[in-house]
Design a protein around this motif. Structure first.
Motif, PDB file in Angstrom:
ATOM      1  N   ARG A  38       0.808  -1.372  -0.078  1.00  0.00           N
ATOM      2  CA  ARG A  38      -0.077  -0.037  -0.041  1.00  0.00           C
ATOM      3  C   ARG A  38       0.932   1.043  -0.067  1.00  0.00           C
ATOM      4  NH1 ARG A  38      -4.018   0.971   3.695  1.00  0.00           N
ATOM      5  NH2 ARG A  38      -5.175   2.089   2.091  1.00  0.00           N
ATOM      6  N   HIS A  42       1.005   4.325  -2.872  1.00  0.00           N
ATOM      7  CA  HIS A  42       0.863   5.721  -2.388  1.00  0.00           C
ATOM      8  C   HIS A  42       1.764   6.590  -3.084  1.00  0.00           C
ATOM      9  CE1 HIS A  42      -2.664   5.827   0.657  1.00  0.00           C
ATOM     10  NE2 HIS A  42      -2.553   4.688   0.120  1.00  0.00           N
ATOM     11  N   LEU A  45       1.475   6.837  -6.760  1.00  0.00           N
ATOM     12  CA  LEU A  45       0.399   7.944  -6.997  1.00  0.00           C
ATOM     13  C   LEU A  45       0.850   9.319  -6.438  1.00  0.00           C
ATOM     14  CD1 LEU A  45      -2.794   5.974  -5.790  1.00  0.00           C
ATOM     15  CD2 LEU A  45      -2.001   6.044  -8.054  1.00  0.00           C
ATOM     16  N   ALA A  46       1.477   9.452  -5.498  1.00  0.00           N
ATOM     17  CA  ALA A  46       2.169  10.836  -5.219  1.00  0.00           C
ATOM     18  C   ALA A  46       2.809  11.379  -6.180  1.00  0.00           C
ATOM     19  CB  ALA A  46       2.684  10.791  -3.863  1.00  0.00           C
ATOM     20  N   ARG A  48       2.894  10.347  -9.456  1.00  0.00           N
ATOM     21  CA  ARG A  48       2.078  10.798 -10.552  1.00  0.00           C
ATOM     22  C   ARG A  48       1.200  12.178 -10.347  1.00  0.00           C
ATOM     23  NH1 ARG A  48      -3.332  10.538 -11.414  1.00  0.00           N
ATOM     24  NH2 ARG A  48      -4.032  10.759 -13.497  1.00  0.00           N
ATOM     25  N   ALA A  49       0.726  12.420  -9.295  1.00  0.00           N
ATOM     26  CA  ALA A  49       0.094  13.497  -8.934  1.00  0.00           C
ATOM     27  C   ALA A  49       0.868  14.886  -8.653  1.00  0.00           C
ATOM     28  CB  ALA A  49      -0.977  13.314  -7.762  1.00  0.00           C
ATOM     29  N   LEU A  50       2.095  14.645  -8.341  1.00  0.00           N
ATOM     30  CA  LEU A  50       2.924  15.744  -8.109  1.00  0.00           C
ATOM     31  C   LEU A  50       3.778  16.066  -9.264  1.00  0.00           C
ATOM     32  CD1 LEU A  50       2.195  17.130  -5.510  1.00  0.00           C
ATOM     33  CD2 LEU A  50       1.946  15.028  -4.979  1.00  0.00           C
ATOM     34  N   ILE A  72      -5.624   3.460 -12.237  1.00  0.00           N
ATOM     35  CA  ILE A  72      -5.827   4.999 -11.951  1.00  0.00           C
ATOM     36  C   ILE A  72      -5.472   5.754 -13.224  1.00  0.00           C
ATOM     37  CG2 ILE A  72      -4.471   6.913 -10.590  1.00  0.00           C
ATOM     38  CD1 ILE A  72      -6.242   5.488  -8.742  1.00  0.00           C
ATOM     39  N   TRP A  76      -8.147   8.461 -14.532  1.00  0.00           N
ATOM     40  CA  TRP A  76      -7.995   9.677 -14.363  1.00  0.00           C
ATOM     41  C   TRP A  76      -7.189  10.751 -15.365  1.00  0.00           C
ATOM     42  CZ3 TRP A  76     -10.124  12.359  -9.975  1.00  0.00           C
ATOM     43  CH2 TRP A  76     -10.764  11.306  -9.170  1.00  0.00           C
ATOM     44  N   TYR A 181      -5.430  16.757 -16.677  1.00  0.00           N
ATOM     45  CA  TYR A 181      -5.204  15.383 -17.261  1.00  0.00           C
ATOM     46  C   TYR A 181      -5.944  15.165 -18.479  1.00  0.00           C
ATOM     47  CZ  TYR A 181      -2.191  14.833 -13.009  1.00  0.00           C
ATOM     48  OH  TYR A 181      -1.220  15.002 -12.381  1.00  0.00           O
ATOM     49  N   ILE A 188     -12.508  15.374 -11.195  1.00  0.00           N
ATOM     50  CA  ILE A 188     -13.274  16.212  -9.887  1.00  0.00           C
ATOM     51  C   ILE A 188     -13.374  17.617 -10.342  1.00  0.00           C
ATOM     52  CG2 ILE A 188     -13.139  17.079  -7.456  1.00  0.00           C
ATOM     53  CD1 ILE A 188     -11.801  14.299  -6.883  1.00  0.00           C
TER      54      ILE A 188
ATOM     55  N   LEU B  39       1.062   2.892   6.860  1.00  0.00           N
ATOM     56  CA  LEU B  39       0.471   4.016   6.224  1.00  0.00           C
ATOM     57  C   LEU B  39       0.105   5.229   7.365  1.00  0.00           C
ATOM     58  CD1 LEU B  39       0.167   5.451   3.508  1.00  0.00           C
ATOM     59  CD2 LEU B  39      -2.059   4.596   3.649  1.00  0.00           C
ATOM     60  N   ALA B 107     -10.009  15.514  -1.910  1.00  0.00           N
ATOM     61  CA  ALA B 107      -9.716  15.845  -3.240  1.00  0.00           C
ATOM     62  C   ALA B 107     -10.894  16.736  -3.717  1.00  0.00           C
ATOM     63  CB  ALA B 107      -9.414  14.677  -4.274  1.00  0.00           C
ATOM     64  N   TYR B 108     -12.016  16.759  -2.875  1.00  0.00           N
ATOM     65  CA  TYR B 108     -13.182  17.643  -3.464  1.00  0.00           C
ATOM     66  C   TYR B 108     -13.128  19.077  -2.889  1.00  0.00           C
ATOM     67  CZ  TYR B 108     -15.057  13.106  -5.053  1.00  0.00           C
ATOM     68  OH  TYR B 108     -14.897  11.632  -5.528  1.00  0.00           O
ATOM     69  N   HIS B 155      -6.628  17.870  -7.543  1.00  0.00           N
ATOM     70  CA  HIS B 155      -7.848  16.838  -7.307  1.00  0.00           C
ATOM     71  C   HIS B 155      -7.570  15.608  -8.127  1.00  0.00           C
ATOM     72  CE1 HIS B 155     -10.055  20.302  -6.665  1.00  0.00           C
ATOM     73  NE2 HIS B 155      -9.498  21.066  -7.641  1.00  0.00           N
ATOM     74  N   GLN B 156      -6.054  15.147  -8.042  1.00  0.00           N
ATOM     75  CA  GLN B 156      -5.987  13.630  -8.439  1.00  0.00           C
ATOM     76  C   GLN B 156      -5.762  12.709  -7.193  1.00  0.00           C
ATOM     77  OE1 GLN B 156      -5.358  12.462 -11.688  1.00  0.00           O
ATOM     78  NE2 GLN B 156      -6.414  14.362 -12.245  1.00  0.00           N
ATOM     79  N   PRO B 157      -6.005  11.481  -7.603  1.00  0.00           N
ATOM     80  CA  PRO B 157      -5.993  10.750  -6.227  1.00  0.00           C
ATOM     81  C   PRO B 157      -4.509  10.626  -5.856  1.00  0.00           C
ATOM     82  CG  PRO B 157      -6.267   9.501  -8.116  1.00  0.00           C
ATOM     83  CD  PRO B 157      -6.398  10.814  -8.650  1.00  0.00           C
ATOM     84  N   HIS B 158      -3.981  10.724  -4.541  1.00  0.00           N
ATOM     85  CA  HIS B 158      -2.680  10.271  -4.301  1.00  0.00           C
ATOM     86  C   HIS B 158      -2.791   9.746  -2.807  1.00  0.00           C
ATOM     87  CE1 HIS B 158      -1.499  14.557  -2.978  1.00  0.00           C
ATOM     88  NE2 HIS B 158      -2.428  14.901  -3.958  1.00  0.00           N
ATOM     89  N   SER B 159      -2.272  10.400  -1.936  1.00  0.00           N
ATOM     90  CA  SER B 159      -2.399   9.793  -0.596  1.00  0.00           C
ATOM     91  C   SER B 159      -2.469  10.760   0.565  1.00  0.00           C
ATOM     92  CB  SER B 159      -0.780   8.992  -0.226  1.00  0.00           C
ATOM     93  OG  SER B 159      -0.671   8.513   1.021  1.00  0.00           O
ATOM     94  N   SER B 162       1.000  12.098   1.510  1.00  0.00           N
ATOM     95  CA  SER B 162       1.555  13.142   0.721  1.00  0.00           C
ATOM     96  C   SER B 162       0.703  14.491   1.040  1.00  0.00           C
ATOM     97  CB  SER B 162       1.620  12.823  -0.792  1.00  0.00           C
ATOM     98  OG  SER B 162       0.502  12.078  -1.405  1.00  0.00           O
TER      99      SER B 162
END
Lengths: 204, 204
Positions: A38, A42, A45-46, A48-50, A72, A76, A181, A188, B39, B107-108, B155-159, B162
């Protein structure tokens, strides 16, 4: 006061335009074990999102993480490269052979807050491979053969996930958070109705 | 070039002096399950290392996490309050009864990068309870009864790890990373010899 709490002063930022096209960041995750599933997800994903454009899970394979990340990306949007199983030495060697830079995140590095290390990294204007490890990385990571820069996100213990997030947020000067993206199934930002979802009846 | 890579331009920053003493941040972790052990530990350590003064593991108890955090605080110094098992509603109610502010990371929410939400939070000059949840938080969290501010770290999924790190780094303007921890048994910053540890013979 409540009014001002809800104001949405949007200042759209063009990520691709402002960020030099020549600078790309790829994250190398070292030392992943099965119990880290997990956490490593994370971290990816961090990444990617950052603002990173890819992620390498070095030395080991983990199909579950691969599936999570690919799902994801499909939902997304955007492009994000995921790779696994390649030995870390080979990743570093290939990266360096292209005259790119390797940055190792470690509590034993130069403090990103109190030193000029980030400015010096930016000044290279080169693509970055960012190594995030675990507590016990090989000492070899610290040497010039591997890392051009050893960067500490402070000298206290926290997490590879929080360290990477702060490094990327500062490196890209926050612009990744405003990125649009392309090709997403859900978004969202574009679904205004989903911001502050209404309270369901009898909910908790 | 190699010379400049190694220069250590230190610019010490006095954390306590620059940061208003009236602003304190406590992190509330909601929705912790047994599989989240590592986590949640990372989230708590990120909270500590990035300037929060305490952490509440809401609704559930997890002795292993408690032990991990207490051990870190003992070894690495400073004061950090850890609490668990208290219902989240009670934590929020007590916090709000003292006229303090609740910030929900989601994220919302309002995007920390493209809106003025961080400025508005700072303008309150009040202590913050920062709620970090999981994917499915109760809708109630978004309402004015619970959260004064809903903040999106993009607004993207991460953690949650982060997200919290970036929120705290921006809220404290990076100063937490330069903080000195009183009463520590070990300290990387003060052990210069430990920066760039020497390569052991035959290692890896």
């Amino acid at each position: 006061m409540e009014e001002s709490l809800r104001s949405q002063t949007e200042r759209p930022v063009e990520f691709e335009d402002q960020h030099p096209k020549t600078t790309k960041v790829v994250v190398l995750r070292w030392g992943h074990r099965d119990r880290d599933k997990r956490l490593t997800s994370h971290v990816a994903l961090a990444a990617r999102a950052l603002g990173a454009s890819g992620f390498v899970l070095a030395d080991v394979r983990d199909e579950k993480i691969k599936t999570t990340i690919e799902k994801i990306v499909k939902r997304w949007g955007g492009s994000f490269h995921f790779e696994m199983g390649k030995p870390w030495r080979r990743v570093v060697k290939e990266w360096r052979s292209k005259n790119n830079i390797v940055v190792h995140l470690t509590a034993y590095g130069e403090n990103i807050q109190t030193s000029d290390v980030l400015q010096r990294i930016k000044a290279t204007a080169k693509d970055l491979l960012v190594i995030v490890g675990s507590q016990k990385v090989p000492s070899h990571f610290f040497t010039k053969d591997v890392s051009h820069f050893n960067v500490a996100i402070g000298h206290q213990p926290h997490s590879e996930c929080s360290s990477l997030a702060i490094f990327l947020d500062r490196f890209f000067e926050g612009r990744a958070l405003a990125k649009e993206y392309v090709g997403s199934e859900i978004s969202i930002a574009s679904e205004k109705s989903k911001i502050f979802p209404p309270l369901k009846k009898n909910e908790v």
